[in-house]
Design a protein around this motif. Structure first.
Motif, PDB file in Angstrom:
ATOM      1  N   PRO A 121      19.762  39.546  65.645  1.00 27.97           N
ATOM      2  CA  PRO A 121      21.366  39.889  65.593  1.00 27.97           C
ATOM      3  C   PRO A 121      21.982  38.729  66.290  1.00 27.97           C
ATOM      4  O   PRO A 121      21.483  38.190  67.742  1.00 27.97           O
ATOM      5  N   VAL A 128      24.161  46.052  62.298  1.00 25.66           N
ATOM      6  CA  VAL A 128      23.099  45.997  62.823  1.00 25.66           C
ATOM      7  C   VAL A 128      21.715  46.913  62.918  1.00 25.66           C
ATOM      8  O   VAL A 128      20.524  46.928  61.905  1.00 25.66           O
ATOM      9  N   THR A 165      23.773  38.106  61.127  1.00 25.73           N
ATOM     10  CA  THR A 165      24.844  37.292  61.460  1.00 25.73           C
ATOM     11  C   THR A 165      25.913  37.505  59.973  1.00 25.73           C
ATOM     12  O   THR A 165      25.033  38.111  59.142  1.00 25.73           O
TER      13      THR A 165
END
Length: 233
Positions: A156, A189, A210
């Motif tokens: 991430p 995430v 992202t």
């Protein structure tokens, strides 16, 4: 009566961390039984309610193997926290990976999803001022890639605590070393980790992710359908 939503048992290491407890919550919502692995001294976040709590040191191989008995998959959400101890990233992001991999192999756990970081492996990066953290994260990734497990690495961007307007955030997925900045809420995430766990096409892949309200909404399964060969070791 058996819950028709009930799935298998998933273990989450680093479960008391800010990403870890969200992974636990999301797994419980999806009907998994969850074993939350946390250190003996860790505080218990409210988000772990409903999970089986197991306190242990990741360096304790026998205890870790016992905790993983009967587990179908391990989500590794451990990560070094900022500290004056600059050896922390080596211990947590590299050496602790070895012990978790060995415990998976010994207890028969075949599936593992690792939460890593954007820019993993990069030497010249400000984050490396904290004990060369990106170097040790990449070493941990490599050991997982070479482990023989069915692995996925989720990288991430910068992690945000925000829990608001998550549905307005579009996700950007890419293969390794294609994104350098931008951020993503920890909750998203956690969801991506569970999506990866449930997608056979995610096995053997490094997935960078992202998010942004400006991005078109896309699911991991959609992105995987259009991706090329997995990035195996």
């Amino acid at each position: 009566m058996t819950d028709p939503r009930a799935k298998g048992v998933v273990a989450v290491s680093g479960a008391s961390g800010k990403t870890g407890w969200r992974v636990v919550q999301e797994a419980l919502k999806r009907g998994y039984r969850v074993r939350a692995l946390l250190r003996p001294s860790s505080a218990v976040p409210e988000g772990l309610k409903g999970a089986d709590l197991i306190r242990l040191e990741l360096s304790d191989g026998p205890a870790l193997e016992k905790a993983l008995q009967g587990v179908e998959a391990l989500v590794i959400a451990t990560g070094a926290r900022p500290s004056i101890d600059l050896s922390g990233p080596l211990k947590v992001d590299a050496l602790a990976m070895r012990s978790q991999i060995a415990a998976c192999q010994a207890s028969g756990v075949k599936r593992a999803v690792l939460v890593s970081s954007l820019c993993s492996g990069r030497l010249f990066h400000p984050l490396n001022l904290f004990g060369l953290i990106l170097i040790w994260k990449r070493l941990g990734e490599r050991w997982l890639q070479e482990s023989g497990l069915d692995w996925t690495v989720v990288r991430p961007g910068g992690l945000k605590e925000s829990e608001e307007q998550l549905e307005s955030e579009g996700l950007r997925f890419s293969g390794p070393d294609q994104q350098e900045s931008n951020s993503i809420p920890r909750r998203l995430v956690a969801r991506v980790c569970l999506d990866a766990l449930e997608q056979p096409a995610a096995i053997g892949r490094i997935i960078e992710v992202t998010s942004s309200p400006e991005l078109e909404s896309i699911q991991l399964s959609e992105w995987l359908q259009h991706e090329a060969t997995p990035a195996r070791a």
